[in-house]
Write a protein that holds these residues in place. Structure first.
Motif, PDB file in Angstrom:
ATOM      1  N   PHE A   1      54.635  73.555 -13.943  1.00  0.00           N
ATOM      2  CA  PHE A   1      54.353  73.520 -12.503  1.00  0.00           C
ATOM      3  C   PHE A   1      52.885  73.186 -12.229  1.00  0.00           C
ATOM      4  CE2 PHE A   1      58.076  76.147 -13.092  1.00  0.00           C
ATOM      5  CZ  PHE A   1      58.905  75.788 -12.042  1.00  0.00           C
ATOM      6  N   LYS A   2      52.357  72.256 -13.012  1.00  0.00           N
ATOM      7  CA  LYS A   2      50.941  71.890 -12.901  1.00  0.00           C
ATOM      8  C   LYS A   2      50.587  71.360 -11.516  1.00  0.00           C
ATOM      9  CE  LYS A   2      50.477  70.635 -17.795  1.00  0.00           C
ATOM     10  NZ  LYS A   2      50.209  69.517 -18.743  1.00  0.00           N
ATOM     11  N   HIS A   3      51.526  70.639 -10.894  1.00  0.00           N
ATOM     12  CA  HIS A   3      51.220  69.960  -9.631  1.00  0.00           C
ATOM     13  C   HIS A   3      51.940  70.590  -8.438  1.00  0.00           C
ATOM     14  CE1 HIS A   3      49.329  67.028 -12.195  1.00  0.00           C
ATOM     15  NE2 HIS A   3      50.472  66.810 -12.842  1.00  0.00           N
ATOM     16  N   THR A   4      52.390  71.831  -8.610  1.00  0.00           N
ATOM     17  CA  THR A   4      53.093  72.528  -7.535  1.00  0.00           C
ATOM     18  C   THR A   4      52.126  73.460  -6.812  1.00  0.00           C
ATOM     19  OG1 THR A   4      55.102  72.502  -8.882  1.00  0.00           O
ATOM     20  CG2 THR A   4      55.077  73.998  -6.992  1.00  0.00           C
ATOM     21  N   GLU A   5      52.234  73.518  -5.498  1.00  0.00           N
ATOM     22  CA  GLU A   5      51.372  74.391  -4.714  1.00  0.00           C
ATOM     23  C   GLU A   5      51.628  75.858  -5.088  1.00  0.00           C
ATOM     24  OE1 GLU A   5      48.987  73.724  -2.519  1.00  0.00           O
ATOM     25  OE2 GLU A   5      49.236  71.556  -2.818  1.00  0.00           O
ATOM     26  N   LYS A   6      50.550  76.647  -5.048  1.00  0.00           N
ATOM     27  CA  LYS A   6      50.684  78.053  -5.439  1.00  0.00           C
ATOM     28  C   LYS A   6      51.645  78.814  -4.515  1.00  0.00           C
ATOM     29  CE  LYS A   6      47.113  80.390  -6.950  1.00  0.00           C
ATOM     30  NZ  LYS A   6      45.871  81.224  -7.031  1.00  0.00           N
ATOM     31  N   THR A   7      51.621  78.491  -3.227  1.00  0.00           N
ATOM     32  CA  THR A   7      52.522  79.193  -2.286  1.00  0.00           C
ATOM     33  C   THR A   7      53.985  78.951  -2.646  1.00  0.00           C
ATOM     34  OG1 THR A   7      52.328  77.284  -0.800  1.00  0.00           O
ATOM     35  CG2 THR A   7      50.893  79.181  -0.363  1.00  0.00           C
ATOM     36  N   GLU A   8      54.284  77.739  -3.083  1.00  0.00           N
ATOM     37  CA  GLU A   8      55.663  77.429  -3.485  1.00  0.00           C
ATOM     38  C   GLU A   8      56.046  78.204  -4.745  1.00  0.00           C
ATOM     39  OE1 GLU A   8      56.763  73.277  -3.686  1.00  0.00           O
ATOM     40  OE2 GLU A   8      55.125  72.747  -2.308  1.00  0.00           O
ATOM     41  N   ILE A   9      55.093  78.298  -5.683  1.00  0.00           N
ATOM     42  CA  ILE A   9      55.365  79.028  -6.934  1.00  0.00           C
ATOM     43  C   ILE A   9      55.610  80.505  -6.636  1.00  0.00           C
ATOM     44  CG2 ILE A   9      54.395  79.728  -9.155  1.00  0.00           C
ATOM     45  CD1 ILE A   9      52.779  77.097  -9.115  1.00  0.00           C
ATOM     46  N   ILE A  10      54.769  81.079  -5.768  1.00  0.00           N
ATOM     47  CA  ILE A  10      54.924  82.497  -5.408  1.00  0.00           C
ATOM     48  C   ILE A  10      56.291  82.735  -4.774  1.00  0.00           C
ATOM     49  CG2 ILE A  10      54.081  84.340  -3.892  1.00  0.00           C
ATOM     50  CD1 ILE A  10      52.262  83.910  -6.244  1.00  0.00           C
ATOM     51  N   GLN A  11      56.695  81.828  -3.877  1.00  0.00           N
ATOM     52  CA  GLN A  11      57.997  81.969  -3.215  1.00  0.00           C
ATOM     53  C   GLN A  11      59.129  81.875  -4.239  1.00  0.00           C
ATOM     54  OE1 GLN A  11      58.640  82.648   0.192  1.00  0.00           O
ATOM     55  NE2 GLN A  11      60.570  83.114  -0.831  1.00  0.00           N
ATOM     56  N   LEU A  12      59.000  80.942  -5.190  1.00  0.00           N
ATOM     57  CA  LEU A  12      60.015  80.790  -6.229  1.00  0.00           C
ATOM     58  C   LEU A  12      60.121  82.054  -7.072  1.00  0.00           C
ATOM     59  CD1 LEU A  12      62.016  79.117  -7.925  1.00  0.00           C
ATOM     60  CD2 LEU A  12      60.054  78.230  -9.200  1.00  0.00           C
ATOM     61  N   LEU A  13      58.981  82.599  -7.425  1.00  0.00           N
ATOM     62  CA  LEU A  13      58.978  83.815  -8.252  1.00  0.00           C
ATOM     63  C   LEU A  13      59.616  84.995  -7.507  1.00  0.00           C
ATOM     64  CD1 LEU A  13      55.424  83.535  -9.859  1.00  0.00           C
ATOM     65  CD2 LEU A  13      57.625  83.119 -10.971  1.00  0.00           C
ATOM     66  N   GLN A  14      59.362  85.067  -6.198  1.00  0.00           N
ATOM     67  CA  GLN A  14      59.987  86.131  -5.403  1.00  0.00           C
ATOM     68  C   GLN A  14      61.501  85.953  -5.349  1.00  0.00           C
ATOM     69  OE1 GLN A  14      57.606  85.540  -1.832  1.00  0.00           O
ATOM     70  NE2 GLN A  14      56.518  87.471  -2.172  1.00  0.00           N
ATOM     71  N   ASN A  15      61.931  84.684  -5.228  1.00  0.00           N
ATOM     72  CA  ASN A  15      63.368  84.400  -5.205  1.00  0.00           C
ATOM     73  C   ASN A  15      64.029  84.765  -6.541  1.00  0.00           C
ATOM     74  OD1 ASN A  15      63.024  83.416  -2.638  1.00  0.00           O
ATOM     75  ND2 ASN A  15      63.000  81.259  -3.250  1.00  0.00           N
ATOM     76  N   ILE A  16      63.334  84.462  -7.635  1.00  0.00           N
ATOM     77  CA  ILE A  16      63.872  84.787  -8.965  1.00  0.00           C
ATOM     78  C   ILE A  16      64.054  86.292  -9.100  1.00  0.00           C
ATOM     79  CG2 ILE A  16      63.370  84.787 -11.442  1.00  0.00           C
ATOM     80  CD1 ILE A  16      61.786  82.166 -10.961  1.00  0.00           C
ATOM     81  N   LYS A  17      63.055  87.036  -8.633  1.00  0.00           N
ATOM     82  CA  LYS A  17      63.133  88.497  -8.748  1.00  0.00           C
ATOM     83  C   LYS A  17      64.269  89.054  -7.884  1.00  0.00           C
ATOM     84  CE  LYS A  17      60.306  92.689  -8.510  1.00  0.00           C
ATOM     85  NZ  LYS A  17      61.188  93.467  -7.633  1.00  0.00           N
TER      86      LYS A  17
END
Length: 466
Positions: free
Chosen positions: A31-47
């Protein structure tokens, strides 16, 4: 490039160290080129819904850490037997009841095949110190111990008592300059050993992170009952070493894998306890299946820690002998706090954990120390299966460290040491000779397990000073 910090992960409920390490690695790689907000949202969804991501090749490893699949551990009751049967106890009269209870709990695990309790046993975390446990394709981090690969090493030198009398000052100076004791720090001189170049240090994120600490601590020792000492060893007639039966100068050391082993133990014990749910009385006996990824990682890490512990002894002995212009004619060493793959007499393959126990296959050499003023014994195993090819690893504590502090003063310890003809550098009242069982009683209780090849008497002892 998006970078996720552990503090940010903690805020969204990623509190497990293994999961956070996994996330950081996957984010950096995929996820080198993914915005941090998107990564945080994805991680919350995974949890929130880990099942939804189990088929995603990239995300699945993270999702799996949120799916609790407890191992069914159906306990059975086992009777404690003094000398025969599933559990064998040696020197039972001198072993505290709490240690026997801990061993009984270990015997009730569904993975347990056989167990043995050594005469120096006393209670610890999980498996008692002096406990030996054979399991079926599973390893228990706390049955190995926190100080993975803690071991003994003995160098025998073709000199006698006259050397210690003539060079007492130089010997004490060498011990002060070329040993270091404590939780942190080093001997202050750059140490080299091939173990530092091991590919195993690149195998996991944890080991990569611990490499720097391993470099710094190489050749040093821990606290507590760890020691480095010079003394005299008298070899028995027809000893297994094939050396003349006489008195020799010897260097004896006891220590383990330092911060490397402690961090490995802590990390994988937590993983085991999270994945193997056990009743509270047995929770420190949580295991890792050797077919699992975590089990394979621990096994590799444990063996690396054992190699590193050996390397520390290699450097201690090499440094001291070189400083004093000495050369060993032979060296004997053995692990305790370790697990080995082994085969029982009936052909069954098992994992034998020795938490404070000496390997004692037939003809296998080991060292069993007493205390700072009492003998250590060079032994060879007799290969008794009901002891799981094991023997005691020392005299064993008769007092807790707290009680030892309450019952001994520094001045009284100095007198005991002086009366024994021993010079003590450092040391602690916690390790006073009366805090330990009588080594002769322990040796008598295991006569069938080992044969004595020599007796070592300490003369100049270096230990951790509080």
């Amino acid at each position: 490039m998006a970078q996720i910090k552990t503090k940010e992960l903690s805020k969204i409920g990623y509190t497990n160290n293994q999961t956070r390490s996994l996330v950081i690695n996957i984010v950096a790689k995929h996820f080198k080129h993914t915005e941090k907000t998107e990564i945080i949202q994805l991680l919350q969804n995974i949890k929130s819904d880990p099942q939804a991501y189990l088929h995603d090749e990239v995300i699945a490893p993270i999702a799996k850490t949120f799916i609790d699949e407890p191992v069914e551990c159906n306990f059975q009751s086992f009777s404690l037997l003094e000398t025969t049967g599933q559990l064998s106890i040696f020197g039972g009269k001198t072993i505290e009841h709490s240690a026997k209870q801990q061993m009984e709990t270990a015997m009730s695990l569904p993975i347990t095949v056989q167990g043995a309790l050594m005469p120096d046993a006393h209670s610890g975390y999980g498996l008692p110190i002096g406990g030996v446990l054979a399991t079926n394709n599973a390893v228990i981090p706390y049955a190995v111990g926190v100080d993975i690969g803690c071991r003994m090493a003995l160098s025998i030198i073709d000199e006698g008592e006259s050397f210690l009398k003539r060079y007492a000052y130089q010997t004490k100076l060498a011990l002060k300059e070329f040993t270091h004791f404590g939780i942190s720090g080093s001997i202050g001189i750059q140490q080299e050993h091939e173990v530092l170049d091991s590919d195993a240090f690149k195998a996991t994120l944890l080991l990569r992170q611990l490499h720097g600490k391993a470099v710094i601590q190489l050749g040093s020792s821990g606290t507590g009952n760890h020691f480095v000492e010079f003394g005299l060893i008298t070899l028995a007639e027809d000893n297994i070493l094939g050396l003349p039966a006489k008195e020799y100068l010897a260097l004896l050391s006891h220590s383990g894998s330092r911060g490397l082993g402690a961090n490995i133990a802590q990390h994988y014990t937590q993983i085991a306890m999270n994945s193997c749910k056990l009743p509270k009385s047995a929770q420190h006996l949580a295991w890792l299946d050797l077919n699992s990824e975590a089990g394979q990682e621990y096994w590799l890490s444990m063996n690396l820690a054992g190699d590193y512990a050996k390397a520390c002894h290699d450097r201690i002995h090499a440094n001291l002998l070189k400083a004093l212009g000495l050369k060993a004619i032979t060296k004997v060493e053995n692990h305790h706090n370790f697990a080995w793959k082994d085969t029982l007499a009936d052909g069954q393959e098992v994992i034998i954990h020795r938490k404070g126990a000496t390997p004692a296959h037939k003809g296998e050499l080991g060292i069993i120390p007493g205390s700072m003023t009492t003998p250590a014994y060079l032994v060879s195993g007799t290969g008794i299966e009901r002891s799981l090819y094991s023997a005691a690893h020392g005299a064993g504590r008769s007092m807790s460290r707290k009680r030892a502090r309450e019952h001994m003063t520094v001045s009284a310890l100095k007198k005991i040491v002086a009366d024994a003809g021993v010079t003590l550098i450092g040391g602690s009242v916690e390790e006073n000779p009366f805090a330990y069982k009588d080594i002769e009683t322990v040796m008598t209780a295991q006569r069938e397990l080992v044969q004595v090849e020599g007796q070592f008497l300490p003369k100049i002892v270096r230990m951790y000073k509080e």
